[in-house]
Motif scaffolding. Structure first.
Motif, short mmCIF file in Angstrom:
data_model
loop_
_atom_site.label_atom_id
_atom_site.label_comp_id
_atom_site.label_asym_id
_atom_site.label_seq_id
_atom_site.Cartn_x
_atom_site.Cartn_y
_atom_site.Cartn_z
N ASN A 25 0.85 -1.19 0.00
CA ASN A 25 0.00 0.00 0.00
C ASN A 25 0.89 1.23 0.00
OD1 ASN A 25 -2.92 -1.19 0.80
ND2 ASN A 25 -1.32 -2.27 1.94
N ILE A 26 0.70 2.10 -0.99
CA ILE A 26 1.51 3.32 -1.11
C ILE A 26 0.61 4.52 -0.87
CG2 ILE A 26 3.00 4.69 -2.61
CD1 ILE A 26 3.59 2.08 -4.16
N ILE A 27 1.00 5.36 0.10
CA ILE A 27 0.21 6.53 0.47
C ILE A 27 1.00 7.76 0.07
CG2 ILE A 27 -0.95 7.72 2.37
CD1 ILE A 27 -0.68 4.95 3.88
N VAL A 28 0.44 8.52 -0.86
CA VAL A 28 1.15 9.66 -1.45
C VAL A 28 0.43 10.95 -1.09
CG1 VAL A 28 1.83 10.74 -3.62
CG2 VAL A 28 2.09 8.29 -3.34
N GLY A 29 1.21 11.99 -0.81
CA GLY A 29 0.64 13.31 -0.53
C GLY A 29 1.72 14.29 -0.15
N ASP A 30 1.40 15.57 -0.28
CA ASP A 30 2.35 16.61 0.14
C ASP A 30 2.54 16.55 1.65
OD1 ASP A 30 2.68 17.52 -2.44
OD2 ASP A 30 1.07 19.01 -2.28
N ASN A 31 3.52 17.28 2.15
CA ASN A 31 3.76 17.32 3.59
C ASN A 31 2.56 17.92 4.32
OD1 ASN A 31 6.35 16.23 3.39
ND2 ASN A 31 7.27 18.22 2.98
N LEU A 322 11.88 -8.10 1.75
CA LEU A 322 10.56 -8.30 2.36
C LEU A 322 9.87 -9.46 1.66
CD1 LEU A 322 9.49 -4.56 2.60
CD2 LEU A 322 10.09 -6.04 4.51
N GLU A 323 9.41 -10.42 2.43
CA GLU A 323 8.79 -11.61 1.84
C GLU A 323 7.44 -11.26 1.22
OE1 GLU A 323 8.75 -14.82 4.58
OE2 GLU A 323 10.90 -14.69 4.98
N PRO A 324 7.02 -12.00 0.20
CA PRO A 324 5.78 -11.66 -0.53
C PRO A 324 4.54 -11.57 0.35
CG PRO A 324 7.03 -13.34 -1.71
CD PRO A 324 7.71 -13.16 -0.39
N GLU A 325 4.49 -12.37 1.44
CA GLU A 325 3.29 -12.35 2.29
C GLU A 325 3.29 -11.20 3.29
OE1 GLU A 325 5.95 -15.53 4.36
OE2 GLU A 325 5.70 -14.65 2.38
N THR A 326 4.32 -10.37 3.26
CA THR A 326 4.41 -9.23 4.19
C THR A 326 3.54 -8.08 3.69
OG1 THR A 326 6.69 -9.83 4.72
CG2 THR A 326 5.96 -7.63 5.36
N GLN A 327 2.67 -7.57 4.56
CA GLN A 327 1.88 -6.39 4.19
C GLN A 327 2.72 -5.15 4.51
OE1 GLN A 327 -1.79 -5.46 6.37
NE2 GLN A 327 -2.77 -4.89 4.44
N VAL A 328 2.83 -4.26 3.53
CA VAL A 328 3.70 -3.09 3.65
C VAL A 328 2.89 -1.83 3.36
CG1 VAL A 328 5.84 -1.99 2.87
CG2 VAL A 328 5.65 -4.49 2.85
N PHE A 329 3.12 -0.80 4.17
CA PHE A 329 2.55 0.53 3.94
C PHE A 329 3.72 1.51 3.78
CE2 PHE A 329 -0.78 -1.81 5.98
CZ PHE A 329 -1.97 -1.29 5.50
N ILE A 330 3.72 2.24 2.68
CA ILE A 330 4.81 3.18 2.38
C ILE A 330 4.21 4.56 2.17
CG2 ILE A 330 6.63 3.79 0.74
CD1 ILE A 330 6.83 0.84 0.00
N TYR A 346 0.21 -3.33 -6.34
CA TYR A 346 0.14 -2.41 -5.21
C TYR A 346 -1.11 -1.55 -5.34
CZ TYR A 346 2.13 0.96 -8.56
OH TYR A 346 2.37 1.75 -9.67
N LYS A 347 -1.48 -0.96 -4.22
CA LYS A 347 -2.62 -0.04 -4.18
C LYS A 347 -2.10 1.34 -3.83
CE LYS A 347 -7.48 -0.35 -2.79
NZ LYS A 347 -8.46 -1.15 -2.03
N LEU A 348 -2.52 2.33 -4.58
CA LEU A 348 -2.03 3.69 -4.40
C LEU A 348 -3.15 4.58 -3.85
CD1 LEU A 348 0.36 5.71 -4.97
CD2 LEU A 348 -0.73 6.12 -7.18
N PHE A 349 -2.87 5.22 -2.71
CA PHE A 349 -3.82 6.14 -2.08
C PHE A 349 -3.23 7.55 -2.15
CE2 PHE A 349 -4.24 2.03 -0.07
CZ PHE A 349 -5.61 1.83 0.06
N VAL A 359 -7.91 6.56 -5.15
CA VAL A 359 -7.43 5.20 -4.89
C VAL A 359 -7.32 4.49 -6.23
CG1 VAL A 359 -7.86 3.01 -3.72
CG2 VAL A 359 -8.66 5.14 -2.67
N SER A 360 -6.19 3.83 -6.46
CA SER A 360 -6.01 3.06 -7.69
C SER A 360 -5.22 1.79 -7.39
CB SER A 360 -5.31 3.89 -8.77
OG SER A 360 -4.06 4.36 -8.31
N THR A 361 -5.57 0.72 -8.10
CA THR A 361 -4.87 -0.55 -7.94
C THR A 361 -4.07 -0.84 -9.20
OG1 THR A 361 -6.63 -1.39 -6.51
CG2 THR A 361 -5.16 -3.02 -7.48
N HIS A 362 -2.84 -1.28 -9.01
CA HIS A 362 -1.93 -1.52 -10.12
C HIS A 362 -1.45 -2.96 -10.09
CE1 HIS A 362 -1.49 2.89 -10.89
NE2 HIS A 362 -1.87 2.91 -9.61
N GLY A 363 -1.31 -3.57 -11.25
CA GLY A 363 -0.83 -4.94 -11.31
C GLY A 363 -1.95 -5.93 -11.12
N HIS A 364 -1.57 -7.18 -10.94
CA HIS A 364 -2.58 -8.26 -10.84
C HIS A 364 -2.31 -9.08 -9.58
CE1 HIS A 364 -3.87 -7.40 -14.93
NE2 HIS A 364 -2.61 -7.35 -15.27
#
Length: 364
Positions: A25-31, A322-330, A346-349, A359-364
């Motif tokens: 999960n990728i969370i994007v935004g200005d400061n 990071l192993e594939p089953e690891t949930q990651v928030f960036i 990945y999912k982009l917020f 919100v958008s989902t990328h890949g399969h």
């Protein structure tokens, strides 16, 4: 793994709802738009306290009476609901709607490991930063440790207060001080043993991870205790006069430290900023490996503004560790800070002024 995250009156959020990706999960935004508050909430839900503040009231949105963090999770292949509420009355933690008055009984249900810019202080900061790190991470895999630590801190306060009272009476000791010393040693010894064991495990995990990230020098991690299990009683007796004069306990695990070394050189003395950043990241990845070993599943990994400081090579090395089953928030200020070509899904917020704008989902 978090399936759904909900916030109510947390930091700048009136309300938030996120359906999370099981992997990235990728969370994007200005400061100052609220992206870090999301992973702060996840961290707080796991450990009952924020990584940014020692007090709870700053977590409550201005003008609100309380703040709530709620998540639907899958933990050890079972669905579970976790909730923490902060209010003027204190904080309440619930697991599947059941209150846990002792937070030490709640910590460990959902394991989290965070890397944030302030984690550089883990290496170049004061010993208290390293003790805090040890206490948080050991507590995630050993609930008894949290209880022992809380008892030790309580006894330490009682001993220091009693030393000050004795000083006013011009007395050197009494039976109560002897009892406090015995109890302090009992819990203190358990803390020393747990830290010694954890640091030994961390040392073994750290070396290959640091090499994989940096390709650089061998790094050593050493436990530097204030006293050993065997010398605690002797040293406490030796320092009793000093403690009486100062009204403080001068030896014990509350004075512990640990050190990082390249060969025989202290890392914080000779390392570059880049080396320190890489080492701090390697330490957190080693903790991820330890938690997986203890719990049978990886913790949730939170990476706050990490990728902007890493080149493409190290970003790829990090994700490969990071192993594939690891949930990651960036979190990141822009997608441009990240090299996403090799990521399968990945999912982009996109966050703006305390609201998820896209919100958008990328890949399969």
């Amino acid at each position: 793994m978090i399936r759904e995250l909900r916030l109510k009156s947390f930091r700048i959020y009136d309300a938030l709802f996120m359906e999370c990706n099981p992997s990235l999960n990728i969370i994007v935004g200005d400061n100052a738009q609220g992206k870090t508050s999301i992973i702060e909430a996840i961290y707080t839900l796991g450990l009952t306290k924020s990584h940014k503040t020692a007090k709870d009231f700053p977590l409550i949105k201005n003008g609100a009476d309380y703040a709530k963090i709620f998540a639907k999770t899958t933990l050890k292949n079972r669905d579970a609901e976790l909730e923490i509420v902060f209010s003027k009355e204190g904080k309440k933690a619930k697991y599947n709607h059941i209150d846990h008055p002792r937070l030490s009984d709640y910590i460990g249900y959902m394991n989290v490991v965070m890397f944030a810019p302030e984690d550089l202080d883990l290496i170049k900061g004061s010993p208290s930063e390293r003790r805090r790190f040890l206490d948080l991470e050991i507590g995630q895999v050993n609930r008894h440790y949290v209880y022992h630590l809380n008892q030790y801190k309580k006894l330490l306060r009682e001993r220091n207060e009693h030393l000050k009272a004795l000083n006013k009476k011009h007395a050197n000791a009494d039976e109560l001080l002897d009892v406090l010393d015995e109890q302090l040693m009992h819990y203190g010894t358990k803390i020393i043993q747990s830290r010694k064991s954890f640091i030994e495990t961390l040392r073994k995990k750290l070396q290959p991870i640091y090499e994989a990230l940096s390709g650089e020098k061998v790094v050593k991690l050493l436990y530097e205790p204030s006293v050993t299990e065997d010398s605690f009683k002797t040293e406490l007796g030796k320092k009793r006069r000093l403690d009486f004069l100062t009204g403080a306990t001068s030896v014990g695990p509350h004075r512990d430290d640990c050190g990082f070394y390249f060969e025989e050189d202290d890392v914080k003395r000779i390392a570059s900023q880049g080396q320190i950043r890489t080492l701090a990241l390697a330490i957190k990845l080693a903790v991820v490996a330890i938690i997986k070993e203890y719990k049978g599943q990886p913790p949730i990994v939170l990476l706050d503004d990490v990728f902007s400081e890493l080149d493409e090579s190290r970003q790829n090395k990090l994700m490969n560790l990071l192993e594939p089953e690891t949930q990651v928030f960036i979190t990141a200020t822009s997608v441009g800070d990240m090299h996403l070509k090799g990521l399968k899904q990945y999912k982009l917020f996109t966050v703006e002024q305390g609201t998820i704008k896209g919100v958008s989902t990328h890949g399969h």
